[in-house]
Design an enzyme around this catalytic site. Sequence first.
Site, short mmCIF file in Angstrom:
data_model
loop_
_atom_site.label_atom_id
_atom_site.label_comp_id
_atom_site.label_asym_id
_atom_site.label_seq_id
_atom_site.Cartn_x
_atom_site.Cartn_y
_atom_site.Cartn_z
N ALA A 110 38.32 20.30 -9.37
CA ALA A 110 39.58 20.56 -8.53
C ALA A 110 40.09 21.91 -8.69
CB ALA A 110 40.59 19.46 -9.37
N GLY A 111 39.08 22.54 -8.48
CA GLY A 111 39.69 24.06 -8.28
C GLY A 111 40.33 24.56 -6.94
N VAL A 112 40.57 25.66 -6.75
CA VAL A 112 41.33 26.04 -5.41
C VAL A 112 40.51 25.56 -4.17
CG1 VAL A 112 42.09 28.01 -3.96
CG2 VAL A 112 42.31 28.23 -6.72
N ASP A 155 34.25 40.44 -5.16
CA ASP A 155 33.82 39.37 -5.86
C ASP A 155 32.69 39.61 -6.85
OD1 ASP A 155 35.86 37.96 -4.65
OD2 ASP A 155 34.46 36.34 -3.83
N HIS A 160 70.90 33.21 4.16
CA HIS A 160 71.24 31.65 3.98
C HIS A 160 71.41 31.17 5.24
CE1 HIS A 160 72.70 28.01 2.58
NE2 HIS A 160 73.73 27.94 3.49
P1 FAD Z 1 32.23 38.78 0.67
O1 FAD Z 1 33.49 38.30 1.44
O2 FAD Z 1 31.54 37.67 0.03
O3 FAD Z 1 31.44 39.75 1.50
C1 FAD Z 1 30.22 40.17 1.04
C2 FAD Z 1 29.30 40.64 2.31
O4 FAD Z 1 28.34 41.58 1.73
C3 FAD Z 1 28.74 39.43 2.94
O5 FAD Z 1 28.75 39.76 4.37
C4 FAD Z 1 27.32 39.68 2.71
O6 FAD Z 1 26.42 39.28 3.83
C5 FAD Z 1 27.01 41.26 2.44
N1 FAD Z 1 25.87 41.57 1.48
C6 FAD Z 1 25.67 40.85 0.30
N2 FAD Z 1 24.73 41.60 -0.17
C7 FAD Z 1 24.31 42.47 0.79
C8 FAD Z 1 23.12 43.50 0.79
N3 FAD Z 1 22.27 43.65 -0.01
N4 FAD Z 1 23.03 44.18 1.81
C9 FAD Z 1 24.15 43.94 3.08
N5 FAD Z 1 25.07 43.06 2.86
C10 FAD Z 1 25.04 42.34 1.96
N6 FAD Z 1 40.30 34.30 -1.10
C11 FAD Z 1 41.58 34.64 -0.90
O7 FAD Z 1 42.14 35.89 -1.28
N7 FAD Z 1 42.40 33.62 -0.14
C12 FAD Z 1 41.95 32.66 0.40
O8 FAD Z 1 42.55 31.80 1.01
C13 FAD Z 1 40.66 32.05 0.05
N8 FAD Z 1 40.05 31.12 0.49
C14 FAD Z 1 38.66 31.06 0.40
C15 FAD Z 1 38.26 29.80 1.03
C16 FAD Z 1 36.74 29.41 0.85
C17 FAD Z 1 36.25 28.37 1.53
C18 FAD Z 1 36.15 30.45 0.01
C19 FAD Z 1 34.59 30.25 0.01
C20 FAD Z 1 36.58 31.60 -0.40
C21 FAD Z 1 37.98 32.02 -0.30
N9 FAD Z 1 38.63 33.07 -0.74
C22 FAD Z 1 39.72 33.33 -0.53
C23 FAD Z 1 37.56 33.82 -1.44
C24 FAD Z 1 37.54 35.07 -0.59
O9 FAD Z 1 36.65 34.79 0.32
C25 FAD Z 1 36.43 36.16 -1.28
O10 FAD Z 1 37.42 36.63 -2.58
C26 FAD Z 1 36.20 37.36 -0.63
O11 FAD Z 1 35.53 37.06 0.52
C27 FAD Z 1 35.41 38.42 -1.44
O12 FAD Z 1 35.34 39.59 -0.58
P2 FAD Z 1 34.13 40.60 -0.65
O13 FAD Z 1 34.19 41.71 0.22
O14 FAD Z 1 33.83 40.88 -2.14
O15 FAD Z 1 32.76 39.65 -0.52
P1 AMP Z 2 36.93 26.85 -9.40
O1 AMP Z 2 36.11 27.73 -10.27
O2 AMP Z 2 38.49 27.09 -9.72
O3 AMP Z 2 36.58 27.00 -8.06
O4 AMP Z 2 36.79 25.45 -10.04
C1 AMP Z 2 35.69 24.77 -10.11
C2 AMP Z 2 35.89 23.48 -11.12
O5 AMP Z 2 34.59 22.73 -11.03
C3 AMP Z 2 36.30 23.91 -12.38
O6 AMP Z 2 37.40 23.51 -12.72
C4 AMP Z 2 35.13 22.85 -13.20
O7 AMP Z 2 35.66 22.22 -14.36
C5 AMP Z 2 34.71 21.99 -12.19
N1 AMP Z 2 33.24 21.38 -12.36
C6 AMP Z 2 32.19 22.00 -12.76
N2 AMP Z 2 31.10 21.21 -13.03
C7 AMP Z 2 31.31 20.00 -12.85
C8 AMP Z 2 31.02 18.90 -12.95
N3 AMP Z 2 29.60 18.49 -13.03
N4 AMP Z 2 31.84 17.73 -12.64
C9 AMP Z 2 33.14 17.86 -12.33
N5 AMP Z 2 33.77 18.99 -12.24
C10 AMP Z 2 33.13 20.36 -12.59
#
Ligand code: FAD
Ligand code: AMP
Length: 479
Positions: free
Chosen positions: A190-192, A320, A452
């Site tokens: 139940a995370g984001v 990330d 407002h």
């Molecule tokens: P990434 O976006 O993961 O990009 C990394 C890139 O590096 C990729 O294109 C990959 O192919 C490339 N790469 C990796 N290793 C290599 C290598 N060795 N050589 C060449 N290329 C490589 N964040 C928000 O802020 N708001 C949101 O609403 C949100 N919604 C999300 C919803 C979902 C379903 C998910 C999965 C994530 C969401 N996020 C959201 C998180 C967000 O997507 C990440 O925080 C963000 O994409 C991180 O950016 P980044 O540039 O660090 O990495």
């Molecule tokens: P987030 O890191 O915010 O995306 O949240 C992921 C969530 O998954 C965390 O709150 C964890 O506690 C939950 N989680 C991880 N493993 C399990 C599991 N085996 N069963 C239920 N919940 C889990």
Amino acid sequence: MADRFDVVVIGSGPAGYVAAIRAAQLGLSTACVEKWVDGDGKVTLGGTCLNVGCIPSKALLDSSYKYAEALGHLDVHGISTEGVKIDVPAMLARKEKIVSQLTGGIAGLFKHNGVTTITGRGKVLAGAKVEVTDHEGKVVQVLEAGNIIIAAGSVPVNIPPAPIDNKHIIDSTGALELTEVPGRLGVIGAGVIGLELGSVWGRLGSEVVILEALDDFLPMMDVQIAKEAAKIFKKQGLDIRLGTRVTKATVKKGKVEVAYSTTEGEQVESFDKLIVAVGRKPRSEELFASDSGLTLDERGYIFVNDFCETEAPHVYAVGDVVRGPMLAHKGSEEGIMVAERIAGKKAQMNYDCIPSVVYTHPEIAAVGRTEQELKADGVPYKAGVFPFAASGRALASNDSDGMVKMLAHADTDRILGCHVVGPSAADLVQQVVIAMEFGSSAEDLALTVFGHPTLSEAVHEAALAVNGHAIHIANRKKR
Ligand code: FAD
Ligand code: AMP
């Protein structure tokens, strides 16, 4: 193609592409290495965020919200609807169109700014070099880099009890591609991400059950706001089961049988699909040679200091793949900071002012410290709360669940945090992010004129409430 660049960025997600554009703007010769290719072998820019994260999830959240509104929430406005249908393939096609528009947009921006795109997997070698290999693992180029910015991003965490089969048991990427609405949908976590993807399919008609191991709902959020959100979701009929740890998921006759343990013992539920949304981990494997000087921290993130400098000279890491919240905007700002520092500017990042949002309906958004953190740290504070039930604009739009909560230092009145569950929470919190960046006190916001009727008046009233001066609610204590 040139083999030497002032800056080589690895990864073109929001951290990498923003870093590359800013570096090029500052006059540095810049290349971005990206390994993601589409079915035709053409490089795909934008990373997780644009392709399988922020953007496609919001596209589906918006489509599904419109559907749910049309189906059941317009009668209160005197609007009756009949024959409302959902065409899932059309909804997915719209999402894909937005994704290609934006990823294509980055290609255009790279071109405009003179960033060279190099297709392949990048690996940092000793002496600030980047080795590029193709999809077969063949080395195609070794780039000499004045500076390297690693922005390799993250990948979903897999848990042994629920191995992804991309058919019945899926991760967040699979959950953005379902072509039919599952009858019963299980979500682990139940995370984001779990809440957002559960919302999408729930609005489209799935019976959604969210299984969460922890006993607390959204533990990183302010407790009062998390409790309020849980209450609203319960009222909406979202089945979130806390203290529920999934121990095994097995596919049997086209269904997923999920075993889980609670204080009441082991139980089993059957679902048509199961989304595993238990978090993400840094993509730090095979990213650097052992003699490159780079190190990982104990959780597998590339080790960096506050300026995103790794332990290897001229090598930086952002987004990330390094510590801090896994959010697109956090990575982008780190990318800008690093590009500017490489160009000799004194940029730095304010890690205390990063907003975070859960795009459910209503949204949940936050910036700064929570009340429980302030209590734990012994910081003297004042809190001001304003419910949307007292907001004329929220009532007018029939969207009055939730509240704005503002926290300020008891002595200095400086705003320390703002937490919102309610309509447009993300945009409302952003107003407070700006105020906090300028070192605003609650009184500064209280003395500001808000239009407002707007939802942002709730921010104004919460700021007034901090010092017991709210107008449209009874203040707890008059000063
Ligand atoms: P990434 O976006 O993961 O990009 C990394 C890139 O590096 C990729 O294109 C990959 O192919 C490339 N790469 C990796 N290793 C290599 C290598 N060795 N050589 C060449 N290329 C490589 N964040 C928000 O802020 N708001 C949101 O609403 C949100 N919604 C999300 C919803 C979902 C379903 C998910 C999965 C994530 C969401 N996020 C959201 C998180 C967000 O997507 C990440 O925080 C963000 O994409 C991180 O950016 P980044 O540039 O660090 O990495
Ligand atoms: P987030 O890191 O915010 O995306 O949240 C992921 C969530 O998954 C965390 O709150 C964890 O506690 C939950 N989680 C991880 N493993 C399990 C599991 N085996 N069963 C239920 N919940 C889990």
